[in-house]
Design a protein around this motif. Structure first.
Motif, mmCIF file in Angstrom:
data_model
loop_
_atom_site.group_PDB
_atom_site.id
_atom_site.type_symbol
_atom_site.label_atom_id
_atom_site.label_comp_id
_atom_site.label_asym_id
_atom_site.label_seq_id
_atom_site.Cartn_x
_atom_site.Cartn_y
_atom_site.Cartn_z
ATOM 1 N N VAL A 140 0.669 -1.089 0.034
ATOM 2 C CA VAL A 140 -0.016 -0.075 -0.089
ATOM 3 C C VAL A 140 0.779 1.337 -0.024
ATOM 4 O O VAL A 140 2.077 1.424 0.820
ATOM 5 C CB VAL A 140 -0.778 -0.008 1.202
ATOM 6 C CG1 VAL A 140 -0.205 -0.035 2.760
ATOM 7 C CG2 VAL A 140 -1.842 1.349 1.181
ATOM 8 N N VAL A 141 0.536 2.114 -1.088
ATOM 9 C CA VAL A 141 1.174 3.563 -0.791
ATOM 10 C C VAL A 141 0.417 4.679 -0.550
ATOM 11 O O VAL A 141 -0.856 4.497 -1.137
ATOM 12 C CB VAL A 141 2.068 3.436 -2.253
ATOM 13 C CG1 VAL A 141 1.033 3.462 -3.477
ATOM 14 C CG2 VAL A 141 2.601 4.896 -2.325
ATOM 15 N N LEU A 142 0.784 5.426 0.252
ATOM 16 C CA LEU A 142 -0.107 6.531 0.721
ATOM 17 C C LEU A 142 0.456 7.703 -0.133
ATOM 18 O O LEU A 142 1.418 8.274 0.001
ATOM 19 C CB LEU A 142 -0.031 6.950 1.932
ATOM 20 C CG LEU A 142 -0.025 5.835 3.065
ATOM 21 C CD1 LEU A 142 -0.345 5.984 4.419
ATOM 22 C CD2 LEU A 142 -1.563 4.674 2.821
ATOM 23 N N SER A 202 5.989 6.004 -7.678
ATOM 24 C CA SER A 202 6.978 4.932 -8.381
ATOM 25 C C SER A 202 7.757 3.976 -7.682
ATOM 26 O O SER A 202 8.075 2.929 -8.178
ATOM 27 C CB SER A 202 7.970 6.420 -9.039
ATOM 28 O OG SER A 202 8.554 6.840 -8.071
ATOM 29 N N ASP A 203 8.164 4.565 -6.567
ATOM 30 C CA ASP A 203 8.970 3.512 -5.519
ATOM 31 C C ASP A 203 7.947 2.155 -5.328
ATOM 32 O O ASP A 203 8.391 0.989 -5.328
ATOM 33 C CB ASP A 203 9.219 4.164 -4.320
ATOM 34 C CG ASP A 203 10.623 5.063 -4.467
ATOM 35 O OD1 ASP A 203 10.906 5.457 -5.670
ATOM 36 O OD2 ASP A 203 10.952 5.516 -3.342
ATOM 37 N N ASN A 212 -8.745 11.968 -10.951
ATOM 38 C CA ASN A 212 -7.642 11.025 -11.645
ATOM 39 C C ASN A 212 -7.888 9.833 -11.929
ATOM 40 O O ASN A 212 -8.420 8.941 -11.117
ATOM 41 C CB ASN A 212 -6.353 11.097 -10.592
ATOM 42 C CG ASN A 212 -5.500 12.526 -10.413
ATOM 43 O OD1 ASN A 212 -5.774 13.319 -11.028
ATOM 44 N ND2 ASN A 212 -4.469 12.429 -9.678
ATOM 45 N N ALA A 213 -7.789 9.276 -13.119
ATOM 46 C CA ALA A 213 -8.141 8.066 -13.555
ATOM 47 C C ALA A 213 -6.730 7.069 -13.679
ATOM 48 O O ALA A 213 -5.614 7.656 -13.478
ATOM 49 C CB ALA A 213 -8.670 8.111 -14.863
ATOM 50 N N ALA A 214 -6.792 5.912 -13.793
ATOM 51 C CA ALA A 214 -5.699 4.948 -13.982
ATOM 52 C C ALA A 214 -4.706 5.405 -15.017
ATOM 53 O O ALA A 214 -3.847 5.348 -14.865
ATOM 54 C CB ALA A 214 -6.177 3.735 -13.878
ATOM 55 N N SER A 215 -5.436 5.942 -16.170
ATOM 56 C CA SER A 215 -4.672 6.233 -17.254
ATOM 57 C C SER A 215 -3.791 7.286 -16.852
ATOM 58 O O SER A 215 -2.449 7.648 -17.651
ATOM 59 C CB SER A 215 -5.621 6.612 -18.397
ATOM 60 O OG SER A 215 -6.336 7.666 -18.121
ATOM 61 N N ASP A 216 -4.231 8.233 -16.031
ATOM 62 C CA ASP A 216 -3.158 9.466 -15.554
ATOM 63 C C ASP A 216 -1.803 8.813 -15.012
ATOM 64 O O ASP A 216 -1.097 9.412 -15.169
ATOM 65 C CB ASP A 216 -3.971 10.438 -14.621
ATOM 66 C CG ASP A 216 -5.159 11.173 -15.473
ATOM 67 O OD1 ASP A 216 -5.212 11.321 -16.555
ATOM 68 O OD2 ASP A 216 -6.319 11.377 -14.763
ATOM 69 N N ILE A 217 -2.385 7.979 -14.022
ATOM 70 C CA ILE A 217 -0.922 7.531 -13.485
ATOM 71 C C ILE A 217 -0.058 6.668 -14.271
ATOM 72 O O ILE A 217 1.057 6.676 -14.395
ATOM 73 C CB ILE A 217 -1.403 6.844 -12.261
ATOM 74 C CG1 ILE A 217 -2.406 7.621 -11.228
ATOM 75 C CG2 ILE A 217 -0.324 5.954 -11.368
ATOM 76 C CD1 ILE A 217 -2.919 6.602 -10.077
ATOM 77 N N SER A 218 -0.922 5.973 -15.470
ATOM 78 C CA SER A 218 0.007 5.197 -16.313
ATOM 79 C C SER A 218 0.951 6.159 -17.084
ATOM 80 O O SER A 218 1.957 5.563 -17.391
ATOM 81 C CB SER A 218 -1.064 4.423 -17.120
ATOM 82 O OG SER A 218 -1.536 3.433 -16.401
ATOM 83 N N ARG A 219 0.251 7.354 -17.375
ATOM 84 C CA ARG A 219 1.081 8.128 -18.172
ATOM 85 C C ARG A 219 2.317 8.607 -17.569
ATOM 86 O O ARG A 219 3.237 8.922 -18.035
ATOM 87 C CB ARG A 219 0.184 9.199 -18.899
ATOM 88 C CG ARG A 219 -0.737 8.976 -19.989
ATOM 89 C CD ARG A 219 -1.169 10.169 -20.542
ATOM 90 N NE ARG A 219 -1.990 10.889 -19.735
ATOM 91 C CZ ARG A 219 -3.367 10.825 -19.475
ATOM 92 N NH1 ARG A 219 -3.810 9.739 -20.315
ATOM 93 N NH2 ARG A 219 -4.194 11.533 -18.622
ATOM 94 N N SER A 220 2.217 8.682 -16.284
ATOM 95 C CA SER A 220 3.410 9.119 -15.456
ATOM 96 C C SER A 220 4.400 8.168 -15.417
ATOM 97 O O SER A 220 5.543 8.379 -14.630
ATOM 98 C CB SER A 220 3.065 9.624 -13.983
ATOM 99 O OG SER A 220 2.272 8.779 -13.327
#
Length: 236
Positions: free
Chosen positions: A62-64, A72-73, A95-103
């Motif tokens: 789990v990441v907070l 990223s870690d 924020n969608a999952a795609s937003d995180i995927s792009r990063s």
């Protein structure tokens, strides 16, 4: 002939009551200040200065959210096989999952197969509640906790109180600013640490009061709602 009272004597005895009043106020304040200073030093001693690999794998990670490079870690830990699934807790509702995927373009496969997003949590306490729900749904009994080093003590307090039956393995993320300069040379970092220390103390007090309430409930024969906090696994 007039009679003089202690309030009118010129030899200083009139000041005695006021002196005792000052002592009653000043001494407890001084002791509280010293205790706070000692507690702050103890808080600082819990903060890791370098990132180290978790000493063991876990059922989940789990990441907070809230600090740089936390996600990223956590993704790197997931890719390395330290956990089966990853929960990103505290994702902004827009924020969608795609937003995180792009990063994290090199982690898109993991995002689609092994990552869950929690958009409900708005603070550390609700992070803990949502993580508990997620872990119970998955049947996880051990979690690697990823957050910033200064936030880790409070995160562990909240998570261990919410999930006393789950083993927590801390992975503290060290920010670039923390690495580049000592915290005592930066006013902004010092203020951040003082603020986090105050929140950590408040969390500890609330949890301990809750434990006392459980003791009282047990004494009166009422069932305890939440078992005790377990020991937390520590990284080497």
């Amino acid at each position: 002939m007039s009679l003089e009272t202690d309030d009118t004597l010129p030899n200083g005895r009139a000041a005695r009551p006021r002196g005792w009043l000052r002592a009653v106020i000043v001494v407890p304040l001084a002791l509280a200040f010293v205790a706070a200073g000692i507690g702050f030093v103890g808080f600082l001693s819990q903060l890791r200065g370098v990132e180290t690999d978790p000493p063991q794998t876990a059922d989940g990670i789990v990441v907070l959210t809230g600090g740089s490079s936390r996600v990223s870690d956590a993704m790197e830990l997931l890719a390395a096989g330290y956990g089966k699934r990853l929960l990103i807790s505290g994702v902004h509702p827009t924020n969608a999952a795609s937003d995180i995927s792009r990063s994290l373009p090199d982690r898109q496969r993991l995002m689609s197969c092994c990552v869950d997003l929690d958009r409900s949590a708005v603070n550390t306490r609700s992070n803990a509640a949502e993580t508990r729900r997620w872990a119970r749904e998955r049947g996880f009994k051990s979690l690697i906790v990823v957050t910033s080093n200064y936030h880790m003590p409070r995160a562990i307090v909240e998570l261990s109180h919410a999930m006393p039956d789950v083993t927590l393995i801390p992975f503290a993320v060290i920010g670039e600013k923390w690495r580049d300069e000592p915290w005592w040379t930066s006013g902004a970092t010092f203020r951040l640490l003082l603020s986090e220390y105050a929140k950590y103390v408040a969390a500890e007090v609330r949890v301990r009061l809750a434990d006392i309430g459980l003791d009282l409930a047990s004494d009166f024969g009422e069932p305890a709602a939440v078992p005790r906090r377990p020991a937390t696994a520590q990284a080497n």
